[in-house]
Write a protein that holds these residues in place. Structure first.
Motif, PDB file in Angstrom:
ATOM      1  N   GLY A 287       0.802  -1.120   0.092  1.00  0.00           N
ATOM      2  CA  GLY A 287      -0.009   0.075  -0.073  1.00  0.00           C
ATOM      3  C   GLY A 287       0.682   1.154  -0.091  1.00  0.00           C
ATOM      4  N   LYS A 288       2.149   1.076   0.019  1.00  0.00           N
ATOM      5  CA  LYS A 288       3.158   2.339   0.115  1.00  0.00           C
ATOM      6  C   LYS A 288       3.532   2.713  -1.542  1.00  0.00           C
ATOM      7  CE  LYS A 288       4.410   1.410   4.752  1.00  0.00           C
ATOM      8  NZ  LYS A 288       5.492   1.254   5.480  1.00  0.00           N
ATOM      9  N   ARG A 289       4.161   3.773  -1.467  1.00  0.00           N
ATOM     10  CA  ARG A 289       4.694   4.233  -2.802  1.00  0.00           C
ATOM     11  C   ARG A 289       6.355   4.046  -2.860  1.00  0.00           C
ATOM     12  NH1 ARG A 289       1.339   7.668  -5.713  1.00  0.00           N
ATOM     13  NH2 ARG A 289       3.246   8.587  -6.655  1.00  0.00           N
ATOM     14  N   VAL A 290       6.875   3.338  -3.923  1.00  0.00           N
ATOM     15  CA  VAL A 290       8.344   2.955  -3.752  1.00  0.00           C
ATOM     16  C   VAL A 290       8.829   3.119  -5.066  1.00  0.00           C
ATOM     17  CG1 VAL A 290       7.698   1.112  -2.047  1.00  0.00           C
ATOM     18  CG2 VAL A 290       8.000   0.614  -4.630  1.00  0.00           C
ATOM     19  N   ALA A 291      10.202   3.595  -5.037  1.00  0.00           N
ATOM     20  CA  ALA A 291      10.873   3.488  -6.296  1.00  0.00           C
ATOM     21  C   ALA A 291      11.848   2.351  -6.571  1.00  0.00           C
ATOM     22  CB  ALA A 291      11.779   4.787  -6.213  1.00  0.00           C
ATOM     23  N   VAL A 292      12.215   1.984  -7.752  1.00  0.00           N
ATOM     24  CA  VAL A 292      13.216   1.047  -8.178  1.00  0.00           C
ATOM     25  C   VAL A 292      14.082   1.767  -8.976  1.00  0.00           C
ATOM     26  CG1 VAL A 292      13.734  -1.045  -9.333  1.00  0.00           C
ATOM     27  CG2 VAL A 292      11.599  -0.931  -8.061  1.00  0.00           C
ATOM     28  N   ALA A 293      15.415   1.683  -8.595  1.00  0.00           N
ATOM     29  CA  ALA A 293      16.637   2.210  -9.470  1.00  0.00           C
ATOM     30  C   ALA A 293      17.183   1.073 -10.118  1.00  0.00           C
ATOM     31  CB  ALA A 293      17.532   2.863  -8.243  1.00  0.00           C
ATOM     32  N   GLY A 294      16.891   1.210 -11.287  1.00  0.00           N
ATOM     33  CA  GLY A 294      17.751   0.400 -12.374  1.00  0.00           C
ATOM     34  C   GLY A 294      16.789  -0.075 -13.490  1.00  0.00           C
ATOM     35  N   GLY A 295      17.069  -0.044 -14.669  1.00  0.00           N
ATOM     36  CA  GLY A 295      16.180  -0.622 -15.848  1.00  0.00           C
ATOM     37  C   GLY A 295      16.592  -1.666 -16.591  1.00  0.00           C
ATOM     38  N   GLY A 296      17.461  -2.472 -15.865  1.00  0.00           N
ATOM     39  CA  GLY A 296      17.874  -3.944 -16.625  1.00  0.00           C
ATOM     40  C   GLY A 296      16.806  -4.737 -16.187  1.00  0.00           C
ATOM     41  N   ASN A 297      17.136  -6.146 -16.458  1.00  0.00           N
ATOM     42  CA  ASN A 297      16.321  -7.115 -16.083  1.00  0.00           C
ATOM     43  C   ASN A 297      15.746  -7.155 -14.469  1.00  0.00           C
ATOM     44  OD1 ASN A 297      16.135  -8.049 -18.688  1.00  0.00           O
ATOM     45  ND2 ASN A 297      17.410  -9.814 -18.359  1.00  0.00           N
ATOM     46  N   SER A 298      16.758  -7.032 -13.825  1.00  0.00           N
ATOM     47  CA  SER A 298      16.767  -7.096 -12.227  1.00  0.00           C
ATOM     48  C   SER A 298      15.606  -5.973 -11.843  1.00  0.00           C
ATOM     49  CB  SER A 298      17.933  -6.916 -11.639  1.00  0.00           C
ATOM     50  OG  SER A 298      18.794  -8.170 -11.948  1.00  0.00           O
ATOM     51  N   GLY A 299      15.795  -4.790 -12.456  1.00  0.00           N
ATOM     52  CA  GLY A 299      15.286  -3.578 -11.955  1.00  0.00           C
ATOM     53  C   GLY A 299      13.798  -3.643 -12.488  1.00  0.00           C
ATOM     54  N   VAL A 300      13.533  -4.038 -13.660  1.00  0.00           N
ATOM     55  CA  VAL A 300      12.356  -4.384 -14.400  1.00  0.00           C
ATOM     56  C   VAL A 300      11.369  -5.555 -13.647  1.00  0.00           C
ATOM     57  CG1 VAL A 300      10.948  -4.728 -16.323  1.00  0.00           C
ATOM     58  CG2 VAL A 300      12.821  -3.036 -16.267  1.00  0.00           C
ATOM     59  N   GLU A 301      12.084  -6.722 -13.219  1.00  0.00           N
ATOM     60  CA  GLU A 301      11.474  -7.491 -12.584  1.00  0.00           C
ATOM     61  C   GLU A 301      11.110  -7.352 -11.346  1.00  0.00           C
ATOM     62  OE1 GLU A 301      14.534 -10.847 -12.575  1.00  0.00           O
ATOM     63  OE2 GLU A 301      13.698 -11.399 -14.714  1.00  0.00           O
ATOM     64  N   ALA A 302      11.869  -6.550 -10.543  1.00  0.00           N
ATOM     65  CA  ALA A 302      11.540  -6.055  -9.343  1.00  0.00           C
ATOM     66  C   ALA A 302      10.451  -5.077  -9.220  1.00  0.00           C
ATOM     67  CB  ALA A 302      12.689  -5.355  -8.582  1.00  0.00           C
ATOM     68  N   ALA A 303      10.212  -4.074 -10.379  1.00  0.00           N
ATOM     69  CA  ALA A 303       9.097  -3.115 -10.576  1.00  0.00           C
ATOM     70  C   ALA A 303       7.830  -4.085 -10.670  1.00  0.00           C
ATOM     71  CB  ALA A 303       9.420  -2.292 -11.358  1.00  0.00           C
ATOM     72  N   ILE A 304       7.979  -4.960 -11.490  1.00  0.00           N
ATOM     73  CA  ILE A 304       6.717  -5.846 -11.701  1.00  0.00           C
ATOM     74  C   ILE A 304       6.243  -6.594 -10.564  1.00  0.00           C
ATOM     75  CG2 ILE A 304       5.787  -7.924 -13.166  1.00  0.00           C
ATOM     76  CD1 ILE A 304       7.733  -7.080 -15.210  1.00  0.00           C
ATOM     77  N   ASP A 305       7.060  -7.062  -9.826  1.00  0.00           N
ATOM     78  CA  ASP A 305       6.658  -7.818  -8.634  1.00  0.00           C
ATOM     79  C   ASP A 305       6.173  -6.942  -7.435  1.00  0.00           C
ATOM     80  OD1 ASP A 305       7.771 -10.218  -9.440  1.00  0.00           O
ATOM     81  OD2 ASP A 305       9.731 -10.045  -8.577  1.00  0.00           O
TER      82      ASP A 305
ATOM     83  N   GLY B 258      19.672   5.857 -18.033  1.00  0.00           N
ATOM     84  CA  GLY B 258      19.956   6.130 -19.550  1.00  0.00           C
ATOM     85  C   GLY B 258      18.764   6.449 -20.337  1.00  0.00           C
ATOM     86  N   SER B 259      18.941   6.560 -21.436  1.00  0.00           N
ATOM     87  CA  SER B 259      17.681   6.966 -22.375  1.00  0.00           C
ATOM     88  C   SER B 259      16.619   6.083 -22.483  1.00  0.00           C
ATOM     89  CB  SER B 259      18.295   7.521 -23.504  1.00  0.00           C
ATOM     90  OG  SER B 259      18.755   6.537 -24.258  1.00  0.00           O
ATOM     91  N   HIS B 260      16.954   4.645 -22.374  1.00  0.00           N
ATOM     92  CA  HIS B 260      16.248   3.624 -22.336  1.00  0.00           C
ATOM     93  C   HIS B 260      16.316   2.540 -21.544  1.00  0.00           C
ATOM     94  CE1 HIS B 260      19.412   2.605 -24.959  1.00  0.00           C
ATOM     95  NE2 HIS B 260      19.335   1.255 -24.470  1.00  0.00           N
ATOM     96  N   LEU B 261      15.331   1.687 -21.356  1.00  0.00           N
ATOM     97  CA  LEU B 261      15.347   0.769 -20.453  1.00  0.00           C
ATOM     98  C   LEU B 261      16.150  -0.511 -21.273  1.00  0.00           C
ATOM     99  CD1 LEU B 261      11.592   0.049 -19.051  1.00  0.00           C
ATOM    100  CD2 LEU B 261      13.655   1.456 -18.075  1.00  0.00           C
ATOM    101  N   LYS B 262      16.719  -1.404 -20.279  1.00  0.00           N
ATOM    102  CA  LYS B 262      17.907  -2.443 -20.813  1.00  0.00           C
ATOM    103  C   LYS B 262      17.317  -3.767 -20.645  1.00  0.00           C
ATOM    104  CE  LYS B 262      22.045   0.434 -20.190  1.00  0.00           C
ATOM    105  NZ  LYS B 262      23.228   0.403 -19.492  1.00  0.00           N
ATOM    106  N   ALA B 263      16.135  -3.950 -20.043  1.00  0.00           N
ATOM    107  CA  ALA B 263      15.426  -5.278 -19.758  1.00  0.00           C
ATOM    108  C   ALA B 263      15.140  -5.878 -21.215  1.00  0.00           C
ATOM    109  CB  ALA B 263      14.407  -5.223 -18.980  1.00  0.00           C
ATOM    110  N   ASP B 264      14.802  -7.199 -21.052  1.00  0.00           N
ATOM    111  CA  ASP B 264      14.258  -7.944 -22.054  1.00  0.00           C
ATOM    112  C   ASP B 264      13.025  -7.442 -22.680  1.00  0.00           C
ATOM    113  OD1 ASP B 264      16.357  -9.616 -21.908  1.00  0.00           O
ATOM    114  OD2 ASP B 264      15.402 -11.325 -20.906  1.00  0.00           O
ATOM    115  N   LYS B 265      12.865  -7.395 -23.855  1.00  0.00           N
ATOM    116  CA  LYS B 265      11.416  -7.025 -24.345  1.00  0.00           C
ATOM    117  C   LYS B 265      10.093  -7.519 -23.640  1.00  0.00           C
ATOM    118  CE  LYS B 265       8.588  -5.636 -28.593  1.00  0.00           C
ATOM    119  NZ  LYS B 265       7.397  -6.095 -28.234  1.00  0.00           N
ATOM    120  N   VAL B 266      10.057  -8.660 -23.278  1.00  0.00           N
ATOM    121  CA  VAL B 266       9.009  -9.303 -22.809  1.00  0.00           C
ATOM    122  C   VAL B 266       8.763  -8.698 -21.504  1.00  0.00           C
ATOM    123  CG1 VAL B 266      10.357 -11.217 -21.906  1.00  0.00           C
ATOM    124  CG2 VAL B 266       7.861 -11.448 -22.139  1.00  0.00           C
ATOM    125  N   LEU B 267       9.796  -8.322 -20.645  1.00  0.00           N
ATOM    126  CA  LEU B 267       9.625  -7.957 -19.433  1.00  0.00           C
ATOM    127  C   LEU B 267       9.110  -6.418 -19.430  1.00  0.00           C
ATOM    128  CD1 LEU B 267      12.762  -8.914 -17.524  1.00  0.00           C
ATOM    129  CD2 LEU B 267      10.394  -9.939 -17.272  1.00  0.00           C
TER     130      LEU B 267
END
Length: 526
Positions: A354-372, A386-395
């Protein structure tokens, strides 16, 4: 409550109970108490050596104690131990019923000899894969020594305690009412904290260890693989490591380990350790390397000094020290670590419901964390420098489909803000060069890894990122010293690659040993 397959397995385990066990429950009229009542009675129905008593007088309700019939103390769960803690529950049942813990004779003697009384309170979340190691170690200690008591507390079940103690990261352990430690610990690490003379004794025991043919530093996938390959060649093999599995122990799900459709990090780490122990490998646990002393000439003895003060010697050394999570390195990060700054979304995510959080990082680990986290928290802000996320497209596609996620690119985190007690916000520098503020209550850092190589500076060649420079045979700049896994310049930090790296380094060490004449032995003085 329990599936039929689990009941069948548990019934087989309970058949081995040597002594009757009582599950003494302290319940109230709450739904969670009814749930605990159901679980305990289901378990008791599987064995005539397990009985339930609902005459418990504990103040924490619901809770229950597992104790041998006739004993006054036992193992306490202020939790409904499902999820990752179900194994902890089963082990506590078996150990209370006479099944011996998997500790060495020395460890058991050390536990029995601990002076004084130890009342541990271990706060967990049932989704935490790091918590069971701590819970199981402390539970087993309490079975061995009646002056040790541990209660495992589900933070989600006792929110008032979590709030009062400002717990935002698990496992978090209190000893006699004072904070003992936070994070994963095994029995060796716990005993080292409780027994001030443990490191000195460990160093003494290692003082006269004979030189190895191959000494491996690190017990993650690369180190385990190297140990197996070296031992299979008939080489005298030593393995130094703080904990088996390394980073794997902090990995929730693994779905790209070839031939294994899916598994969890701790399960794979346990399998690695079991495989290594099938061979004649001298395992030196809970030790950290401090300095490398290269051999004076090829074929001579290398020395490795440990933080405990011991020095080991070997004709070849394989460096498999892995890596650790990279920190932001900004003001406020260390100040609010475990008070709003976290590194494991699986372990600590439930505390931010129920709280507001941030995830620092746009690679696979960061995007997976944000999804979870999006399934638990009110809102997630993901920041990518950077200018774009580095995670896999499916993520990325999954991330962008979530309604409570905001993605900020060209956003460099510059400060974690707080009120002296908890995190209250985050400042980042945007692509426009201006500073921007985000109000939130948690920051999850997922910005990659740093190699564990600081102790090697000035001995083997490192690149600008601190990685050990290796050739295609895993050889370093020092003859007779090889390296493998995430600590090296080998690209793509993956478990399967680290395992292959370890095998290659061991085979290269064997090839070195059969081709280089033995030089006069010269030990580094202790």
């Amino acid at each position: 409550m329990l599936q039929d397959t689990i009941k069948t397995q548990l019934k087989a385990y309970l058949a081995d109970l040597a002594h009757p066990v009582v599950l003494e429950a302290s319940l109230d009229s709450s739904p969670k108490s009814r749930e605990m009542h159901e679980l305990l009675h289901e378990v008791a129905a599987l064995s005539d050596r397990v009985q339930v008593s609902e005459q418990g007088e504990a103040t924490r309700r619901p809770s229950f104690v597992i104790r041998r019939d006739g004993a006054k103390t036992g193992v306490t769960f202020a939790a409904i131990p499902m999820g990752h803690e179900f194994t902890s529950f089963v082990l506590a049942l078996l150990q209370a019923g006479g099944h011996p813990p998997k500790f060495t004779d020395d460890q058991i003697a050390q536990i029995r000899a601990l002076p004084g009384h130890y009342n541990f309170e271990t706060y967990v979340s049932l989704s935490c894969q790091n918590c069971p190691d701590v819970v199981q170690a402390l539970n087993a200690m309490s079975v061995i020594n009646p002056n040790i008591h541990n209660v495992t507390i589900d933070g989600g079940l006792f929110q008032d305690e979590v709030t009062a103690r400002n717990i935002m990261s698990v496992p978090q352990v209190y000893l006699n009412g004072e904070l003992f430690d936070t994070g994963r610990m095994d029995i060796t690490q716990i005993l080292a904290r409780l027994d001030a003379n443990a490191p000195k004794r460990a160093a003494e025991q290692l003082r006269n260890v004979a030189p190895f043919d191959v000494l491996i530093i690190g017990s993650g996938p690369a180190g385990a693989s190297a140990a197996i390959y070296a031992a299979r060649k008939g080489l005298r093999t030593g393995l130094v490591g703080e904990r088996f599995g390394g980073q794997v122990m902090d990995t929730e799900g693994i779905e790209n380990f070839i031939s294994v459709k899916e598994t969890e990090g701790p399960k794979l780490a346990a399998a690695l350790e079991a495989h290594v122990r099938q061979y004649d490998v001298e395992i030196i646990p809970a030790q950290r390397a401090a300095e490398l002393f290269p051999a004076v000439k090829p074929g001579g003895l290398h020395g490795v000094a440990l933080e405990s003060g011991a020095i080991l010697h070997s004709r070849t050394v394989i460096l498999a020290t892995g890596a650790h999570w990279r920190h932001l390195g900004v003001p406020g990060e260390e100040e609010y670590r475990n008070r709003g700054v976290a590194y494991c979304p699986h372990c600590d995510g439930p505390f931010y419901k129920g709280k507001r959080v941030a995830v620092a990082g746009g690679g696979n680990s960061g995007v997976e964390a944000a999804i979870d986290l999006a399934g638990i928290v009110a809102h997630v802000t993901l920041l990518q420098r950077g200018s774009h996320l580095k995670a896999d497209k499916v993520l990325q596609d999954k991330l962008h489909s979530l309604p409570n996620v905001t993605v900020l690119t060209e956003a460099l985190t510059t400060r974690v803000e707080g009120n002296g007690r908890n995190v209250t916000g985050l400042t980042y520098r945007g692509g426009d060069g201006a500073d921007h503020h985000v109000d939130l209550e948690g920051v999850f850092v997922q910005i990659g890894l740093l190699p564990n190589t600081d102790w090697l500076k000035g001995t083997v060649r490192l690149n600008d990122f601190g990685e050990i420079v290796v050739d295609d045979h895993g050889a370093t700049s020092v003859p007779g010293v090889f390296a493998a896994g995430d600590a090296t310049t080998t690209p793509y930090k993956q478990i399967v690659i680290a395992i292959g790296d370890g095998a290659k380094a061991a085979l290269s060490a064997f090839d070195y040993l059969i081709r280089v004449p033995v030089a006069e032995e010269k030990r580094v003085p202790a």
